[in-house]
Write a protein that holds these residues in place. Structure first.
Motif, short mmCIF file in Angstrom:
data_model
loop_
_atom_site.label_atom_id
_atom_site.label_comp_id
_atom_site.label_asym_id
_atom_site.label_seq_id
_atom_site.Cartn_x
_atom_site.Cartn_y
_atom_site.Cartn_z
N ARG A 1 0.84 -1.21 0.00
CA ARG A 1 0.00 0.00 0.00
C ARG A 1 0.87 1.26 0.00
O ARG A 1 0.61 2.21 -0.73
CB ARG A 1 -0.94 0.00 1.19
N LYS A 2 1.91 1.26 0.80
CA LYS A 2 2.80 2.41 0.91
C LYS A 2 3.47 2.73 -0.43
O LYS A 2 3.62 3.90 -0.79
CB LYS A 2 3.87 2.14 1.98
N TYR A 3 3.88 1.69 -1.17
CA TYR A 3 4.62 1.90 -2.41
C TYR A 3 3.78 1.70 -3.67
O TYR A 3 4.29 1.72 -4.78
CB TYR A 3 5.86 0.99 -2.45
N GLY A 4 2.47 1.52 -3.50
CA GLY A 4 1.57 1.43 -4.66
C GLY A 4 1.72 0.16 -5.48
O GLY A 4 1.48 0.17 -6.68
N ALA A 5 2.10 -0.94 -4.84
CA ALA A 5 2.25 -2.21 -5.55
C ALA A 5 1.06 -3.12 -5.24
O ALA A 5 0.54 -3.13 -4.13
CB ALA A 5 3.55 -2.90 -5.12
N LEU A 6 0.64 -3.87 -6.21
CA LEU A 6 -0.43 -4.84 -6.03
C LEU A 6 0.14 -6.05 -5.30
O LEU A 6 1.20 -6.55 -5.66
CB LEU A 6 -0.97 -5.26 -7.40
N LEU A 7 -0.56 -6.54 -4.28
CA LEU A 7 -0.14 -7.75 -3.57
C LEU A 7 -0.93 -8.92 -4.13
O LEU A 7 -2.16 -8.91 -4.11
CB LEU A 7 -0.39 -7.62 -2.07
N ILE A 8 -0.22 -9.92 -4.65
CA ILE A 8 -0.86 -11.11 -5.22
C ILE A 8 -0.39 -12.33 -4.45
O ILE A 8 0.81 -12.58 -4.36
CB ILE A 8 -0.50 -11.27 -6.72
N PHE A 9 -1.33 -13.07 -3.90
CA PHE A 9 -1.01 -14.33 -3.23
C PHE A 9 -1.12 -15.47 -4.23
O PHE A 9 -2.14 -15.62 -4.90
CB PHE A 9 -1.97 -14.60 -2.08
N ASP A 10 -0.08 -16.27 -4.31
CA ASP A 10 -0.10 -17.51 -5.08
C ASP A 10 -0.78 -18.54 -4.18
O ASP A 10 -0.17 -19.03 -3.23
CB ASP A 10 1.32 -17.92 -5.43
N GLU A 11 -2.02 -18.88 -4.47
CA GLU A 11 -2.77 -19.78 -3.61
C GLU A 11 -2.97 -21.16 -4.23
O GLU A 11 -3.94 -21.85 -3.92
CB GLU A 11 -4.10 -19.17 -3.23
N VAL A 12 -2.05 -21.58 -5.07
CA VAL A 12 -2.14 -22.92 -5.63
C VAL A 12 -2.13 -23.95 -4.50
O VAL A 12 -2.89 -24.91 -4.52
CB VAL A 12 -0.99 -23.19 -6.63
N VAL A 13 -1.31 -23.75 -3.51
CA VAL A 13 -1.23 -24.70 -2.39
C VAL A 13 -2.30 -24.40 -1.35
O VAL A 13 -2.97 -25.31 -0.86
CB VAL A 13 0.18 -24.66 -1.74
N THR A 14 -2.50 -23.13 -1.00
CA THR A 14 -3.42 -22.81 0.09
C THR A 14 -4.87 -22.85 -0.35
O THR A 14 -5.71 -23.46 0.31
CB THR A 14 -3.09 -21.44 0.69
N GLY A 15 -5.20 -22.18 -1.46
CA GLY A 15 -6.57 -22.14 -1.94
C GLY A 15 -7.56 -21.97 -0.81
O GLY A 15 -7.44 -21.09 0.01
N PHE A 16 -8.53 -22.87 -0.76
CA PHE A 16 -9.52 -22.84 0.32
C PHE A 16 -9.15 -23.80 1.44
O PHE A 16 -9.94 -24.07 2.32
CB PHE A 16 -10.91 -23.17 -0.23
#
Length: 144
Positions: free
Chosen positions: A116-131
């Motif tokens: 948020r501070k640096y204006g970057a999108l945070l993307i979680f790779d949820e292939v393992v975690t998912g639901f």
């Protein structure tokens, strides 16, 4: 014959073409497709689309940050800000290598704050975690 010319030859000689791009190319990136008015080929970038989508571009323009080290991530985000910024921080929310190097419980919140501070999108790779860790996935579980 270079790779682009070879690809063009395959296209020219083909009766049908199947593009296996998946949701990762269209949905997550926000690119509806490649050739529409809003598509990749009509957007203005410093590099052409073939370059941006190449493995060598990804390797050259990607920084790795260390797990559980918010100072390392902030150094990289700050440095990138001087040359145009960081588009996204892409990470496994339970830690690298499918969680075999676990993250501190509050690390993801720290990454979110820096994004948020640096204006970057945070993307979680949820292939393992998912639901698997909750119906709201990792963002719900970690409160991000």
């Amino acid at each position: 014959m270079d790779a682009i010319q070879q690809l063009q030859q395959y296209i020219d000689e083909s009766n049908r073409i199947v593009f296996f791009g998946g949701a990762g190319v269209s949905t997550e990136s926000g690119i509806k497709d490649f050739r529409s008015v809003d598509g990749l080929y009509h957007m203005k970038y410093k590099y052409n689309p073939e370059t941006i989508l190449s493995r060598s571009f990804f390797t050259k323009h990607t920084d790795e940050f260390f797990p559980n080290d918010l100072e390392d991530l902030e150094r990289k985000l700050r440095r990138n800000q001087l040359t145009g910024g960081t588009a996204a921080v892409f990470m496994e929310p339970i830690g690298p290598e499918s969680g075999t190097r676990p993250l501190d419980k509050d690390f993801n919140k720290g990454v979110e704050a820096l994004c948020r501070k640096y204006g970057a999108l945070l993307i979680f790779d949820e292939v393992v975690t998912g639901f698997r860790i909750g119906m709201a996935g990792a963002p719900g579980f970690f409160g991000v």
